[in-house]
Design an enzyme around this catalytic site. Structure first.
Site, PDB file in Angstrom:
ATOM      1  N   TYR A 130     -32.476  30.898  46.901  1.00 17.98           N
ATOM      2  CA  TYR A 130     -32.840  31.241  48.275  1.00 17.98           C
ATOM      3  C   TYR A 130     -34.202  30.646  48.634  1.00 17.98           C
ATOM      4  O   TYR A 130     -34.330  29.926  49.623  1.00 17.98           O
ATOM      5  CB  TYR A 130     -32.875  32.765  48.404  1.00 17.98           C
ATOM      6  CG  TYR A 130     -33.166  33.271  49.801  1.00 17.98           C
ATOM      7  CD1 TYR A 130     -32.186  33.216  50.797  1.00 17.98           C
ATOM      8  CD2 TYR A 130     -34.405  33.825  50.121  1.00 17.98           C
ATOM      9  CE1 TYR A 130     -32.447  33.696  52.078  1.00 17.98           C
ATOM     10  CE2 TYR A 130     -34.667  34.302  51.390  1.00 17.98           C
ATOM     11  CZ  TYR A 130     -33.690  34.251  52.373  1.00 17.98           C
ATOM     12  OH  TYR A 130     -33.954  34.728  53.640  1.00 17.98           O
ATOM     13  N   PRO A 148     -41.353  40.025  44.365  1.00 13.30           N
ATOM     14  CA  PRO A 148     -42.758  39.890  44.792  1.00 13.30           C
ATOM     15  C   PRO A 148     -43.474  41.247  44.847  1.00 13.30           C
ATOM     16  O   PRO A 148     -42.894  42.239  45.279  1.00 13.30           O
ATOM     17  CB  PRO A 148     -42.633  39.271  46.192  1.00 13.30           C
ATOM     18  CG  PRO A 148     -41.313  38.581  46.192  1.00 13.30           C
ATOM     19  CD  PRO A 148     -40.423  39.437  45.335  1.00 13.30           C
ATOM     20  N   GLU A 161     -36.149  28.291  47.178  1.00 14.11           N
ATOM     21  CA  GLU A 161     -36.265  26.821  47.167  1.00 14.11           C
ATOM     22  C   GLU A 161     -35.332  26.190  48.199  1.00 14.11           C
ATOM     23  O   GLU A 161     -35.641  25.135  48.756  1.00 14.11           O
ATOM     24  CB  GLU A 161     -35.986  26.266  45.766  1.00 14.11           C
ATOM     25  CG  GLU A 161     -36.982  26.722  44.704  1.00 14.11           C
ATOM     26  CD  GLU A 161     -38.379  26.095  44.837  1.00 14.11           C
ATOM     27  OE1 GLU A 161     -38.735  25.612  45.926  1.00 14.11           O
ATOM     28  OE2 GLU A 161     -39.117  26.116  43.841  1.00 14.11           O
TER      29      GLU A 161
HETATM   30  P1  NAD Z   1     -27.263  38.352  57.540  1.00 16.20           P
HETATM   31  O1  NAD Z   1     -26.753  38.208  56.160  1.00 16.20           O
HETATM   32  O2  NAD Z   1     -26.869  39.547  58.326  1.00 16.20           O
HETATM   33  O3  NAD Z   1     -26.897  37.067  58.410  1.00 16.20           O
HETATM   34  C1  NAD Z   1     -26.616  35.792  57.885  1.00 16.20           C
HETATM   35  C2  NAD Z   1     -25.374  35.259  58.591  1.00 16.20           C
HETATM   36  O4  NAD Z   1     -25.102  33.931  58.121  1.00 16.20           O
HETATM   37  C3  NAD Z   1     -24.118  36.092  58.300  1.00 16.20           C
HETATM   38  O5  NAD Z   1     -23.433  36.353  59.497  1.00 16.20           O
HETATM   39  C4  NAD Z   1     -23.312  35.207  57.363  1.00 16.20           C
HETATM   40  O6  NAD Z   1     -21.925  35.461  57.430  1.00 16.20           O
HETATM   41  C5  NAD Z   1     -23.704  33.832  57.856  1.00 16.20           C
HETATM   42  N1  NAD Z   1     -23.502  32.780  56.857  1.00 16.20           N
HETATM   43  C6  NAD Z   1     -23.889  32.793  55.554  1.00 16.20           C
HETATM   44  N2  NAD Z   1     -23.530  31.647  54.948  1.00 16.20           N
HETATM   45  C7  NAD Z   1     -22.933  30.883  55.906  1.00 16.20           C
HETATM   46  C8  NAD Z   1     -22.335  29.598  55.902  1.00 16.20           C
HETATM   47  N3  NAD Z   1     -22.295  28.854  54.778  1.00 16.20           N
HETATM   48  N4  NAD Z   1     -21.800  29.124  57.049  1.00 16.20           N
HETATM   49  C9  NAD Z   1     -21.807  29.875  58.171  1.00 16.20           C
HETATM   50  N5  NAD Z   1     -22.350  31.102  58.243  1.00 16.20           N
HETATM   51  C10 NAD Z   1     -22.910  31.605  57.115  1.00 16.20           C
HETATM   52  O7  NAD Z   1     -28.859  38.256  57.420  1.00 16.20           O
HETATM   53  P2  NAD Z   1     -29.994  38.283  58.544  1.00 16.20           P
HETATM   54  O8  NAD Z   1     -31.009  39.251  58.110  1.00 16.20           O
HETATM   55  O9  NAD Z   1     -29.408  38.386  59.906  1.00 16.20           O
HETATM   56  O10 NAD Z   1     -30.635  36.826  58.343  1.00 16.20           O
HETATM   57  C11 NAD Z   1     -30.480  35.780  59.298  1.00 16.20           C
HETATM   58  C12 NAD Z   1     -31.361  34.609  58.899  1.00 16.20           C
HETATM   59  O11 NAD Z   1     -32.726  35.017  58.910  1.00 16.20           O
HETATM   60  C13 NAD Z   1     -31.084  34.067  57.499  1.00 16.20           C
HETATM   61  O12 NAD Z   1     -31.197  32.670  57.520  1.00 16.20           O
HETATM   62  C14 NAD Z   1     -32.187  34.664  56.670  1.00 16.20           C
HETATM   63  O13 NAD Z   1     -32.505  33.857  55.550  1.00 16.20           O
HETATM   64  C15 NAD Z   1     -33.320  34.716  57.678  1.00 16.20           C
HETATM   65  N6  NAD Z   1     -34.304  35.734  57.290  1.00 16.20           N
HETATM   66  C16 NAD Z   1     -34.040  37.062  57.496  1.00 16.20           C
HETATM   67  C17 NAD Z   1     -34.969  38.018  57.090  1.00 16.20           C
HETATM   68  C18 NAD Z   1     -34.759  39.485  57.308  1.00 16.20           C
HETATM   69  O14 NAD Z   1     -35.578  40.269  56.819  1.00 16.20           O
HETATM   70  N7  NAD Z   1     -33.758  39.947  58.036  1.00 16.20           N
HETATM   71  C19 NAD Z   1     -36.159  37.607  56.457  1.00 16.20           C
HETATM   72  C20 NAD Z   1     -36.377  36.252  56.257  1.00 16.20           C
HETATM   73  C21 NAD Z   1     -35.443  35.319  56.696  1.00 16.20           C
HETATM   74  N1  UDP Z   2     -35.736  47.728  46.588  1.00 10.29           N
HETATM   75  C1  UDP Z   2     -35.673  49.001  46.074  1.00 10.29           C
HETATM   76  N2  UDP Z   2     -34.498  49.667  46.145  1.00 10.29           N
HETATM   77  C2  UDP Z   2     -33.383  49.143  46.709  1.00 10.29           C
HETATM   78  C3  UDP Z   2     -33.451  47.835  47.248  1.00 10.29           C
HETATM   79  C4  UDP Z   2     -34.648  47.164  47.150  1.00 10.29           C
HETATM   80  O1  UDP Z   2     -36.676  49.541  45.563  1.00 10.29           O
HETATM   81  O2  UDP Z   2     -32.337  49.823  46.742  1.00 10.29           O
HETATM   82  C5  UDP Z   2     -37.028  47.005  46.530  1.00 10.29           C
HETATM   83  C6  UDP Z   2     -36.948  45.605  45.962  1.00 10.29           C
HETATM   84  O3  UDP Z   2     -37.080  45.615  44.555  1.00 10.29           O
HETATM   85  C7  UDP Z   2     -38.122  44.938  46.657  1.00 10.29           C
HETATM   86  C8  UDP Z   2     -38.197  45.645  47.997  1.00 10.29           C
HETATM   87  O4  UDP Z   2     -37.483  46.853  47.861  1.00 10.29           O
HETATM   88  O5  UDP Z   2     -39.316  45.175  45.952  1.00 10.29           O
HETATM   89  C9  UDP Z   2     -37.588  44.835  49.137  1.00 10.29           C
HETATM   90  O6  UDP Z   2     -36.310  44.426  48.719  1.00 10.29           O
HETATM   91  P1  UDP Z   2     -35.285  43.685  49.689  1.00 10.29           P
HETATM   92  O7  UDP Z   2     -34.064  43.411  48.872  1.00 10.29           O
HETATM   93  O8  UDP Z   2     -35.119  44.454  50.940  1.00 10.29           O
HETATM   94  O9  UDP Z   2     -35.985  42.315  50.107  1.00 10.29           O
HETATM   95  P2  UDP Z   2     -36.985  41.276  49.409  1.00 10.29           P
HETATM   96  O10 UDP Z   2     -38.235  41.379  50.203  1.00 10.29           O
HETATM   97  O11 UDP Z   2     -37.183  41.618  47.978  1.00 10.29           O
HETATM   98  O12 UDP Z   2     -36.289  39.973  49.577  1.00 10.29           O
END
Ligand code: NAD
Ligand code: UDP
Length: 310
Positions: A143, A271, A145
């Site tokens: 994820y 982290p 990288e």
């Molecule tokens: P999510 O898992 O709900 O949404 C991701 C969506 O992408 C899903 O609908 C999934 O079906 C679709 N998807 C996955 N692989 C695919 C593929 N190969 N082709 C087409 N569709 C595909 O997660 P989210 O929280 O809504 O995240 C959305 C974006 O934001 C992601 O790129 C994620 O890395 C980024 N992001 C989210 C957070 C967060 O905290 N929510 C933090 C950092 C980055």
């Molecule tokens: N975590 C936890 N219990 C859970 C799920 C996650 O304590 O049931 C912790 C996890 O180890 C991390 C933090 O909550 O330290 C945030 O995890 P999350 O999976 O939401 O996202 P991350 O920021 O690690 O990608």
């Protein structure tokens, strides 16, 4: 404008679709439904300005669009580690396909990057200028990288081909429409609390995260996309920083659950702390988060309560 959202049936993608439809745009929502669901977009299916396309972002596509928001990628560690090779392909080939399309049709293209590009950060809080401390061979690397490589591709297409890019680094964001099976901390704790199950803290719960409500995040992303000065990367997140133990206690308090806290092993490379430095977003986009953790949790708890009841 006609706007493509990849990952548009996911948690954030579906909220972004709502927002852009409110702004009178046409939306093409592309998703392979790996972690997203039709439930998230069911209310949009009859909208003549909304179109759902079941397609994998790693397979090439040709569309006529004015803007692209690339959100396709599983975001929860449980789901992105399920098929690590597919995850890195999604980030890298998805970026290439979006950038190729943007180049061909002259569209502005947005990348949903992540605070994970900072890895287990040695700098706190994390400014955009920090290059990160990322393990290239660990279980989170597919994820982290993958997203770092996507940023590289965005900047190379920008420098080499003049593609009009925008990059946001999203810090942990939560809210309604997260899947109950998502596996991330906020949804896990709330679902466990509402079911009266044990609340699983990984490690001793002293690790921190800064949690942003989805509506604040969407506003920041749209602001970056709709201005002409800044390409990014820009941190978007809520600087309010909490330990996971504090989060569990808040969820217990707000749900009134009888659930107990239990401690489980800390996953590899988890982290220790994370907090966004958001001065760039404040000064350049006039953006800052408005929703407190308590307000956001109350709304998210309401959502999961009715989801689980149904
Ligand atoms: P999510 O898992 O709900 O949404 C991701 C969506 O992408 C899903 O609908 C999934 O079906 C679709 N998807 C996955 N692989 C695919 C593929 N190969 N082709 C087409 N569709 C595909 O997660 P989210 O929280 O809504 O995240 C959305 C974006 O934001 C992601 O790129 C994620 O890395 C980024 N992001 C989210 C957070 C967060 O905290 N929510 C933090 C950092 C980055
Ligand atoms: N975590 C936890 N219990 C859970 C799920 C996650 O304590 O049931 C912790 C996890 O180890 C991390 C933090 O909550 O330290 C945030 O995890 P999350 O999976 O939401 O996202 P991350 O920021 O690690 O990608």
């Amino acid at each position: 404008m006609r706007i493509l959202i990849t990952g548009g049936a996911g948690f954030l993608g579906s909220h972004l679709a709502d927002r852009l439809l409110e702004d009178r745009h046409e939306i093409i929502c592309m998703d392979n439904l790996f972690t997203g669901s039709k439930r998230n977009i069911a209310h949009l299916m009859q909208n003549p300005r909304f179109e759902f396309l079941r397609h994998d972002v790693t397979d090439p596509f040709k569309l006529e669009v004015d803007q692209i928001y690339n959100l396709a990628c599983p975001a929860s560690p449980v789901h992105y580690q399920y098929n690590a090779i597919k995850t890195i392909k999604t980030s890298v080939m998805g970026a290439i396909n979006c950038l190729g399309l943007a180049k061909r049709v002259n569209a502005r293209v947005f990348q949903a990057s992540t605070s994970e590009v900072y890895g287990d950060s040695e700098v706190h809080p994390q400014p955009e200028s920090y290059w990160g401390s990322v393990n290239p061979i660990g279980i989170r690397s597919c994820y982290d990288e993958g997203k770092r490589c996507a940023e590289t591709l965005f900047f190379d297409y920008h420098r080499q081909n003049g593609v009009d890019i925008r990059i946001v680094r999203i810090f942990n964001t939560y809210g309604p429409r997260m899947s109950p099976q998502d596996g991330r901390v906020v949804s896990n704790f709330i679902v466990q609390a509402l079911r009266g199950e044990d609340i699983t803290i990984f490690g001793d719960g002293s690790q921190t995260r800064s949690l942003c409500y989805y509506s604040d995040l969407i506003e920041g992303c749209v602001r970056l996309m709709e201005q002409d000065k800044l390409v990014g990367p820009v941190n978007i997140g809520n600087p309010g920083e909490f330990t996971m133990l504090e989060l569990a206690e808040k969820v217990i308090h707000l749900t009134g659950t009888q659930s107990r806290i239990v401690y489980e092993a800390l996953p590899e490379d988890d982290p220790k702390q994370r907090q966004p430095y958001i001065d760039l977003a404040k000064t350049e986009l006039g953006w800052e988060p408005r929703v407190s953790l308590d307000e956001g949790l109350v709304e998210t708890i309401d959502y999961f309560r009715s989801y689980l009841d149904s």
